[in-house]
Write a protein that holds these residues in place. Structure first.
Motif, mmCIF file in Angstrom:
data_model
loop_
_atom_site.group_PDB
_atom_site.id
_atom_site.type_symbol
_atom_site.label_atom_id
_atom_site.label_comp_id
_atom_site.label_asym_id
_atom_site.label_seq_id
_atom_site.Cartn_x
_atom_site.Cartn_y
_atom_site.Cartn_z
ATOM 1 N N HIS A 1 -12.694 -35.805 -9.280
ATOM 2 C CA HIS A 1 -13.518 -34.647 -8.890
ATOM 3 C C HIS A 1 -12.939 -34.162 -7.551
ATOM 4 O O HIS A 1 -13.657 -34.055 -6.564
ATOM 5 N N GLU B 1 -22.679 -45.836 -16.147
ATOM 6 C CA GLU B 1 -22.364 -46.065 -14.733
ATOM 7 C C GLU B 1 -23.438 -46.958 -14.112
ATOM 8 O O GLU B 1 -23.130 -47.881 -13.367
ATOM 9 N N PRO C 1 -16.496 -36.649 -3.250
ATOM 10 C CA PRO C 1 -17.040 -36.814 -1.893
ATOM 11 C C PRO C 1 -18.206 -37.797 -1.805
ATOM 12 O O PRO C 1 -18.594 -38.184 -0.698
ATOM 13 N N GLY C 2 -18.757 -38.214 -2.964
ATOM 14 C CA GLY C 2 -19.932 -39.074 -2.922
ATOM 15 C C GLY C 2 -19.636 -40.517 -3.269
ATOM 16 O O GLY C 2 -19.676 -41.405 -2.417
ATOM 17 N N SER C 3 -19.260 -40.731 -4.537
ATOM 18 C CA SER C 3 -19.166 -42.125 -4.987
ATOM 19 C C SER C 3 -17.783 -42.738 -4.796
ATOM 20 O O SER C 3 -17.635 -43.954 -4.970
HETATM 21 O O1 NIG Z 1 -17.986 -40.132 -11.475
HETATM 22 N N1 NIG Z 1 -21.102 -40.087 -11.827
HETATM 23 C C1 NIG Z 1 -21.035 -38.885 -11.673
HETATM 24 N N2 NIG Z 1 -20.063 -38.241 -11.084
HETATM 25 C C2 NIG Z 1 -19.218 -38.782 -10.085
HETATM 26 C C3 NIG Z 1 -19.835 -38.749 -8.744
HETATM 27 C C4 NIG Z 1 -19.824 -37.427 -8.187
HETATM 28 C C5 NIG Z 1 -20.498 -37.324 -6.850
HETATM 29 O O2 NIG Z 1 -21.217 -38.242 -6.391
HETATM 30 O O3 NIG Z 1 -20.292 -36.274 -6.245
HETATM 31 C C6 NIG Z 1 -18.733 -40.133 -10.521
HETATM 32 O O4 NIG Z 1 -19.046 -41.154 -9.918
#
Ligand code: NIG
Ligand code: FE
Length: 430
Positions: free
Chosen positions: A84, A264, A339-341
């Motif tokens: 992403h 997940e 940017p998150g996980s």
């Molecule tokens: O693959 N799980 C969902 N989508 C992403 C995380 C995207 C985000 O936190 O911005 C993933 O971990």
């Protein structure tokens, strides 16, 4: 008379070809790096024309440029099949919240997480998205990634989703790395649809997927036979199995092959759905049950695990990749850079984690990051291994033995990057 070629790499201590006769590697084949000692690789017109012992190739070919690997290892360019990497803003504040005890799902349920990146991404132009992603792609390339998938999914409205896909197309045109696009309109439910997930799924099915498919038909990707995938986040507080099925079937009806984020956090049954729909890959697999794992193993779907996510979320639990491989699954690795996980550009670091926490052997990690990752993008016939006829995407390592790429971590052992037969990074420099 020697045959003229563009580029000849000689004196590799070893060439780890990752060659595979048909399909992704499983079982014993996954443990075989396909080594050629004292190897050489000949390239012409962006393709590999020959690979074999240096003595034989040096006698056979006359090259415009010869690169002496001086005993170093040569491996295929790495393939990152789940990213992403196009997004605006960052989530460094959430990083602090998680350190203080908030979970990823709590932050998401409270309106942070993917939705906070959505707000910044909706406000960004294509040019701004491209400008912020370019240095990330540079970092990935320097770490050996020569092909990366890029998902949309931070727009969550038709216009912003299409801008993300357009940014992926422009990155493909402007950066040496090859990009493979994925539409992920069903990544999260945007705030204006809060409590109305079915309505948002309808929007994805009725408006977004047709728009994404139409965009794809006019893109360079379609012209070059690079697929546009359709993906969904099948998870609590995101999309359930019935909604995921509708989204994925709507894509299939428009010719978009399936990818899916499954298991997940919660095993909802998304993996069985992905297998049933003939998904090219099913990704995450952290909470996969043995029964569904067996279904994956018996299928043609590639399982993609993303250990940088578990590491980043401070978890000691990782997808049970060892059991999946032992059951016969075709396994691949990816960064999930987002940017998150997982704010992580490094496939070698992912390989290092997979070896330590998921008990992959270095050869399994290498095949999972090359040939199997290529199959996770339905491009296993073009990239992912060092075989005649494939694209000349190659790395020269700062080590004589490919195993060092997973054994060492925290630095960068990628010395030289060759993309479509062109040296794009030489001796660690641009
Ligand atoms: O693959 N799980 C969902 N989508 C992403 C995380 C995207 C985000 O936190 O911005 C993933 O971990
Ligand atoms: Fe993801």
């Amino acid at each position: 008379m020697k045959t003229p070629v563009d580029l000849l790499i000689i004196n590799a201590g070893q060439v780890a070809t990752c060659a595979s006769q048909d399909g992704p590697k499983r079982g014993p084949a996954l443990r075989d790096p396909g080594l050629i000692d004292h190897g050489a690789v000949a390239c012409k017109d962006g393709l590999i024309v020959d690979v074999g012992p240096t003595d034989a190739l040096a006698a056979r070919y006359q090259a415009d440029e010869t690169v002496d690997a001086n005993g170093r290892a040569v491996i295929p360019g790495l393939v990152d099949p789940h990213t992403h990497v196009v997004y605006a803003g960052d989530r460094v504040g959430e990083f602090e919240l998680r350190i203080q005890g908030a979970s990823y799902m709590e932050i998401m349920a409270a309106g942070g997480g993917i939705v906070s990146t959505m707000k910044a991404t909706r406000a960004a132009s294509v040019e701004e998205l491209v400008a912020s992603a370019l240095p990330r792609l540079d970092a990935m390339l320097a770490l050996g990634t020569t092909t990366a998938e890029i998902k949309s999914g931070y727009g969550l409205e038709t216009g912003a989703e299409l801008r993300m896909l357009q940014a992926a197309a422009e990155l493909d045109a402007r950066h040496p790395m090859d990009i493979v696009p994925t539409f992920l309109g069903a990544h999260a439910v945007p705030p204006e649809y809060a409590g109305r997930t079915d309505d948002y799924a309808n929007l994805v099915v009725e408006e977004m997927i047709p728009a994404a498919a139409a965009w794809y038909e006019g893109s360079d990707f379609a012209a070059r036979g690079v697929p546009l995938f359709n993906d969904v986040f099948c998870e609590q507080n995101a999309f359930d199995v019935a909604q995921s099925r509708r989204v994925l079937e709507a894509g299939l009806a428009r010719g978009l092959p399936v990818k899916a984020h499954v298991d997940e956090f919660t095993p909802l049954g998304g993996l069985s759905l992905a297998v049933e729909l003939g998904a090219v890959s099913a990704d995450h697999l952290d909470a996969t049950t043995p029964e569904e794992g067996a279904r994956l193993a018996a299928s043609g779907t590639v399982g993609v695990v993303l250990p940088a996510v578990n590491f980043n979320l401070g978890s000691a639990h990782f997808a049970d990749a060892r059991s999946l491989i032992d059951a016969g699954a075709a396994l691949a690795l990816a960064t999930d850079i987002n940017p998150g996980s997982a704010p992580c550009p490094s496939m070698p670091l992912v390989m290092a984690m997979a070896c330590r926490y998921q008990k992959l052997l270095p050869a399994e990690a290498l095949n999972a990051a090359t040939i199997n990752a290529a199959h996770a993008l339905a491009l296993g016939d073009r990239i992912g291994s060092i075989e005649a006829g494939k694209q000349a995407d190659l790395l020269i390592l700062d080590a004589a033995d490919y195993r060092h790429l997973a054994y060492e971590f925290g630095g960068n052992l990628v010395r030289t990057v060759i993309k479509r037969g062109r040296i794009v990074r030489r001796n660690g420099k641009i």
